[in-house]
Design a protein around this motif. Structure first.
Motif, PDB file in Angstrom:
ATOM      1  N   GLY A   9       0.776  -1.301   0.113  1.00  0.00           N
ATOM      2  CA  GLY A   9       0.075   0.060  -0.032  1.00  0.00           C
ATOM      3  C   GLY A   9       0.875   1.106   0.198  1.00  0.00           C
ATOM      4  N   LEU A  10       0.919   1.823  -1.054  1.00  0.00           N
ATOM      5  CA  LEU A  10       1.917   2.994  -1.289  1.00  0.00           C
ATOM      6  C   LEU A  10       1.217   4.273  -1.488  1.00  0.00           C
ATOM      7  CD1 LEU A  10       3.922   1.404  -3.954  1.00  0.00           C
ATOM      8  CD2 LEU A  10       4.561   1.373  -1.435  1.00  0.00           C
ATOM      9  N   GLY A  11       0.115   4.485  -0.316  1.00  0.00           N
ATOM     10  CA  GLY A  11      -0.653   5.705  -0.165  1.00  0.00           C
ATOM     11  C   GLY A  11       0.368   6.660   0.588  1.00  0.00           C
ATOM     12  N   ARG A  12      -0.267   7.776   1.167  1.00  0.00           N
ATOM     13  CA  ARG A  12       0.704   8.896   1.809  1.00  0.00           C
ATOM     14  C   ARG A  12       1.416   8.190   3.088  1.00  0.00           C
ATOM     15  NH1 ARG A  12      -4.220  12.354   3.354  1.00  0.00           N
ATOM     16  NH2 ARG A  12      -4.869   9.979   3.355  1.00  0.00           N
ATOM     17  N   PHE A  13       0.845   7.251   3.980  1.00  0.00           N
ATOM     18  CA  PHE A  13       1.596   6.518   4.725  1.00  0.00           C
ATOM     19  C   PHE A  13       2.695   5.441   4.408  1.00  0.00           C
ATOM     20  CE2 PHE A  13       1.923   3.375   8.364  1.00  0.00           C
ATOM     21  CZ  PHE A  13       2.379   4.300   9.177  1.00  0.00           C
ATOM     22  N   GLY A  14       2.183   4.521   3.734  1.00  0.00           N
ATOM     23  CA  GLY A  14       2.868   3.578   3.305  1.00  0.00           C
ATOM     24  C   GLY A  14       4.151   4.251   2.254  1.00  0.00           C
ATOM     25  N   ARG A  19       9.798   5.550   1.282  1.00  0.00           N
ATOM     26  CA  ARG A  19      10.823   6.669   0.914  1.00  0.00           C
ATOM     27  C   ARG A  19      11.854   6.528   1.912  1.00  0.00           C
ATOM     28  NH1 ARG A  19       8.933  10.095  -3.015  1.00  0.00           N
ATOM     29  NH2 ARG A  19       6.437   9.600  -3.227  1.00  0.00           N
ATOM     30  N   GLU A  20      11.582   6.692   3.190  1.00  0.00           N
ATOM     31  CA  GLU A  20      12.428   6.752   4.517  1.00  0.00           C
ATOM     32  C   GLU A  20      13.235   5.484   4.574  1.00  0.00           C
ATOM     33  OE1 GLU A  20      11.988  10.457   5.077  1.00  0.00           O
ATOM     34  OE2 GLU A  20      13.111   9.412   6.499  1.00  0.00           O
ATOM     35  N   MET A  26      17.899   0.725   3.081  1.00  0.00           N
ATOM     36  CA  MET A  26      17.229  -0.538   3.109  1.00  0.00           C
ATOM     37  C   MET A  26      16.987  -0.992   1.894  1.00  0.00           C
ATOM     38  SD  MET A  26      17.491  -1.287   6.519  1.00  0.00           S
ATOM     39  CE  MET A  26      18.122   0.225   7.869  1.00  0.00           C
ATOM     40  N   ASP A  27      16.645  -2.188   1.828  1.00  0.00           N
ATOM     41  CA  ASP A  27      16.252  -3.014   0.619  1.00  0.00           C
ATOM     42  C   ASP A  27      14.832  -3.186   0.925  1.00  0.00           C
ATOM     43  OD1 ASP A  27      15.371  -5.763  -0.816  1.00  0.00           O
ATOM     44  OD2 ASP A  27      17.381  -5.144  -1.547  1.00  0.00           O
ATOM     45  N   VAL A  28      14.130  -2.447   0.099  1.00  0.00           N
ATOM     46  CA  VAL A  28      12.366  -2.468   0.255  1.00  0.00           C
ATOM     47  C   VAL A  28      11.864  -2.858  -1.011  1.00  0.00           C
ATOM     48  CG1 VAL A  28      10.694  -1.033   0.871  1.00  0.00           C
ATOM     49  CG2 VAL A  28      12.992  -0.491   1.892  1.00  0.00           C
ATOM     50  N   LEU A  29      10.772  -3.913  -0.693  1.00  0.00           N
ATOM     51  CA  LEU A  29      10.058  -4.283  -1.690  1.00  0.00           C
ATOM     52  C   LEU A  29       8.770  -3.440  -1.662  1.00  0.00           C
ATOM     53  CD1 LEU A  29       8.969  -6.377  -4.047  1.00  0.00           C
ATOM     54  CD2 LEU A  29       8.393  -7.871  -2.234  1.00  0.00           C
ATOM     55  N   ALA A  30       8.246  -2.785  -2.638  1.00  0.00           N
ATOM     56  CA  ALA A  30       7.112  -1.685  -2.428  1.00  0.00           C
ATOM     57  C   ALA A  30       6.002  -2.571  -3.493  1.00  0.00           C
ATOM     58  CB  ALA A  30       7.408  -0.470  -3.085  1.00  0.00           C
TER      59      ALA A  30
END
Ligand code: ADP
Length: 220
Positions: A9-14, A19-20, A26-30
């Motif tokens: 969930g890549l809304g404002r919060f996710g 981004r941070e 960090m290795d992030v799967l979006a």
């Protein structure tokens, strides 16, 4: 390399979490169900994929089992948030953080075993309300339903007096755990009882909400 994080969930919060974490290396799967959201994160996260995480097979295909910490930031669709969390739990994810939309949602998430349930709008609302009530309360962090840490600015009532003289622990049952002195860069994390306070010093105070509230009314 074992992936560290997935954000669903890549809304404002996710999106902000994604981004941070990525900015911190960090290795992030979006993941998001909508292509436009995923495209937005193609150059930000290490990996960005379109997927509906309420489908168990999709979750498995994503290799989510190899991810240590999954953040579920699905917004309004409470059903999708609960279902996704439940399946992540069943797949044995080590740590699951979920954003709750309301108290009922939070209750269900706790019941099904989410490791951390966050309620950013409610918590931020509370913190801002406290700083609106008194301009000397700079921040408020809830530790439990009835305990908090507050950051307060020393005013006239504290100026020139010591912690001993103010007798905060005995009078209010709160503890001053640190002081950021005005005009000093550092923070004193073990303030002595004989330390003289000055207006504009910032005190970090821990205690029960009812005690902090008395302290705020009488001394801040
Ligand atoms: P916020 O309040 O944080 O902005 P939003 O509701 O705008 O929250 O964002 C939630 C995101 O979660 C949206 O981008 C939406 O496309 C995504 N989402 C909703 N359902 C699913 C699902 N089943 N699988 C993956 N992503 C989803």
């Amino acid at each position: 390399m074992k992936r560290e994080f997935a954000v669903i969930g890549l809304g404002r919060f996710g999106g902000s979490i994604c981004r941070e974490l990525s900015a911190e290396g960090m290795d992030v799967l979006a993941i998001d169900i909508h292509e436009d959201k995923v495209n937005e994160f193609k150059n930000i996260a290490a990996h960005a994929v379109i997927a509906d995480t309420t489908d168990e097979n999709v979750l498995k295909e994503l290799g989510i089992r190899n991810i240590d910490h999954v953040i579920v930031a699905i917004g309004d669709n409470i059903q999708a948030s609960i279902l996704t969390t439940l399946m992540l739990k069943e797949l044995g994810i080590n740590k699951i953080t979920v954003k709750a939309q309301n108290d009922y949602h939070e209750k269900v998430l706790n019941k099904i075993g989410a490791d951390q349930v966050v309620h950013p709008e409610r918590d931020m609302g509370k913190r801002i309300a406290h700083s609106i009530i008194s301009t000397n309360i700079l921040d408020h962090l809830e530790l439990s339903d009835d305990h908090s840490i507050v950051e307060v600015k020393a005013g006239e009532k504290m100026h020139g007096r010591t912690l001993l003289k103010l007798d905060i622990r005995a009078q209010f049952g709160c503890n001053v755990v640190a002081i950021k002195e005005a005009n000093e860069n550092g923070i004193n994390v073990s303030p002595m009882a004989d330390q003289i306070l000055h207006r504009e010093d910032i005190l970090i105070v821990i205690g029960a909400d009812k005690d902090i509230s008395r302290f705020e009314k009488q001394l801040v």
